[in-house]
Design a protein around this motif. Structure first.
Motif, short mmCIF file in Angstrom:
data_model
loop_
_atom_site.label_atom_id
_atom_site.label_comp_id
_atom_site.label_asym_id
_atom_site.label_seq_id
_atom_site.Cartn_x
_atom_site.Cartn_y
_atom_site.Cartn_z
N PHE A 44 -6.76 -38.32 -0.48
CA PHE A 44 -6.08 -38.06 0.93
C PHE A 44 -6.40 -36.52 1.28
O PHE A 44 -6.27 -35.62 0.60
N GLU A 45 -6.36 -36.46 2.53
CA GLU A 45 -6.51 -35.06 3.21
C GLU A 45 -5.38 -34.56 3.85
O GLU A 45 -5.28 -33.57 3.83
N VAL A 46 -4.63 -35.56 4.25
CA VAL A 46 -3.25 -35.05 5.19
C VAL A 46 -2.19 -35.92 4.37
O VAL A 46 -2.43 -37.00 4.12
N VAL A 93 -3.21 -26.68 1.89
CA VAL A 93 -3.73 -25.70 2.62
C VAL A 93 -2.50 -24.73 3.07
O VAL A 93 -1.83 -25.23 3.74
N LYS A 94 -2.61 -23.49 3.03
CA LYS A 94 -1.49 -22.46 3.26
C LYS A 94 -1.32 -22.43 4.71
O LYS A 94 -2.15 -22.59 5.59
N GLY A 95 -0.02 -22.61 5.08
CA GLY A 95 0.35 -22.63 6.41
C GLY A 95 0.06 -23.78 7.38
O GLY A 95 0.59 -23.78 8.45
N SER A 96 -0.23 -24.86 6.66
CA SER A 96 -0.34 -26.19 7.54
C SER A 96 0.85 -26.96 7.36
O SER A 96 0.96 -27.97 8.25
N ARG A 97 1.93 -26.83 6.75
CA ARG A 97 3.06 -27.62 6.42
C ARG A 97 4.11 -27.35 7.61
O ARG A 97 4.24 -26.29 8.03
N PHE A 98 4.74 -28.34 8.46
CA PHE A 98 5.62 -28.28 9.30
C PHE A 98 6.34 -29.89 9.44
O PHE A 98 6.08 -30.76 8.80
N THR A 99 7.38 -29.75 10.06
CA THR A 99 8.39 -30.87 10.21
C THR A 99 7.69 -31.66 11.33
O THR A 99 8.04 -31.18 12.50
N GLN A 133 11.12 -34.97 7.89
CA GLN A 133 9.95 -35.45 7.13
C GLN A 133 8.69 -34.27 7.53
O GLN A 133 8.52 -34.23 8.79
N ASP A 134 7.89 -33.70 6.52
CA ASP A 134 7.00 -32.58 6.75
C ASP A 134 5.69 -33.49 6.52
O ASP A 134 5.41 -34.28 5.59
N ALA A 135 4.71 -32.72 7.16
CA ALA A 135 3.40 -33.25 7.10
C ALA A 135 2.75 -31.94 6.72
O ALA A 135 2.90 -30.58 6.79
N VAL A 136 1.45 -32.25 5.89
CA VAL A 136 0.76 -30.91 5.29
C VAL A 136 -0.87 -31.42 5.07
O VAL A 136 -1.19 -32.65 4.67
N ILE A 137 -1.51 -30.23 5.34
CA ILE A 137 -2.91 -30.76 4.85
C ILE A 137 -3.25 -30.40 3.40
O ILE A 137 -3.01 -29.32 2.87
N LEU A 138 -3.76 -31.45 2.81
CA LEU A 138 -4.05 -31.29 1.45
C LEU A 138 -5.64 -30.70 1.09
O LEU A 138 -6.17 -30.47 2.06
N ASN A 139 -5.67 -30.05 0.00
CA ASN A 139 -7.03 -29.17 -0.45
C ASN A 139 -8.21 -30.15 -0.14
O ASN A 139 -9.00 -29.34 0.38
N LYS A 140 -8.23 -31.22 -0.32
CA LYS A 140 -9.29 -32.25 -0.01
C LYS A 140 -9.66 -32.23 1.55
O LYS A 140 -10.83 -32.51 1.78
N GLY A 141 -8.53 -32.00 2.36
CA GLY A 141 -8.91 -31.84 3.80
C GLY A 141 -9.19 -30.43 4.37
O GLY A 141 -9.28 -30.21 5.66
N ALA A 194 -11.09 -33.22 11.30
CA ALA A 194 -10.08 -34.20 11.71
C ALA A 194 -8.92 -34.05 11.24
O ALA A 194 -7.84 -34.44 11.74
N ALA A 195 -8.84 -33.58 10.08
CA ALA A 195 -7.50 -33.27 9.28
C ALA A 195 -6.60 -32.14 10.05
O ALA A 195 -5.49 -32.10 10.38
#
Length: 255
Positions: free
Chosen positions: A77-79, A98-104, A218-226, A231-232
């Motif tokens: 998974f990337e996101v 990925v630092k700074g990518s998390r948000f609600t 509910q938070d979303a975040v970019i994972l390291n694989k993305g 597109a991520a």
């Protein structure tokens, strides 16, 4: 052959450059782990996202706790679109995002639902009745909406009274299925599963007051694989935009 005027050539180049500017540099695919409660909204958003950006969204649906385990075990998974804010925060602290990518991206609403019209009253007093045999909830250890359901029962003083009549689904989707198939007369589900464009789509429901449980942020975040996937990044940006917000709100979430 007569040469084209310089002004016409320049105007043509500007038009061509502008046309290319609205397209992504290249179309990419993003693998997204999506909390089960957000199934219908992300399916609607995916169509707009692909049309507007050219990127493709490939989604897998399940419980937030199960996705955490899969991500830690190397799932591709990337996101991650979670059903809470604590799991993405934990992944962030553990260096998996990925630092700074998390948000609600949404705040969820819990509902007590029956597939039968008129069965659930507007205050949820059906919970105190002896007219039903089974109450469906999602696993509170892996599904944030299941945890919220247990908090509601605790607040209402109904934990012990309902204990023997509960049936537990591994995700909020399975909790919904128990009710929709009649295996449980009532169940705690995500409002988004039974709500569209300002009304309950089927059966009867009580929208649980937010003060009866912890907020379902509910938070979303970019994972390291993305990290290097355009597109991520595009998906996270798109979820913050007005078109996605309109879809999210139409399913009963707040922002």
């Amino acid at each position: 052959m007569r040469a084209l005027p310089l002004s016409l050539i320049c105007r043509s180049l500007v038009i061509t450059a502008t046309a290319w500017a609205v397209l992504p540099v290249y179309a990419a695919e993003v693998q997204v782990a999506v909390a089960a409660n957000f199934t219908a909204p992300i399916q609607a958003i995916a169509k707009d996202f692909e049309q507007d950006t050219g990127h493709t969204l490939v989604a897998a649906f399940g419980s937030t706790g199960q996705f955490y385990t899969q991500i830690k075990n190397g799932a591709p998974f990337e996101v991650f679109l979670a059903a809470d804010d604590t799991t993405p925060a934990r992944l962030e602290q553990e260096g998996d995002t990925v630092k700074g990518s998390r948000f609600t991206y949404a705040v969820g609403t819990l509902a007590l639902w029956s597939a039968k019209d008129g069965y659930v009253d507007a205050k949820g007093d059906i919970l105190k009745a002896d007219t039903w045999q089974h109450l469906s909830i999602a696993n509170p250890k892996t599904a944030p909406y299941g945890l919220a359901a247990t908090q509601v029962l605790e607040k209402l003083g109904l934990t012990a009274a309902t204990q023997s009549r509960r049936v537990e689904g591994q995700s909020i989707t399975q909790a919904w299925q128990f009710v929709s198939t009649g295996n449980a007369e009532i169940g705690f589900v995500a409002l988004s599963q039974i709500y569209k464009d300002g009304k309950i789509s089927s059966g009867s429901a009580w929208q649980v007051p937010a003060e009866l449980h912890d907020p379902i942020r509910q938070d979303a975040v970019i994972l390291n694989k993305g990290k290097d996937n355009a597109a991520a990044t595009a998906l996270i940006d798109y979820l913050k935009g007005p078109r996605a917000a309109a879809v999210i709100k139409s399913f009963g979430y707040t922002l």
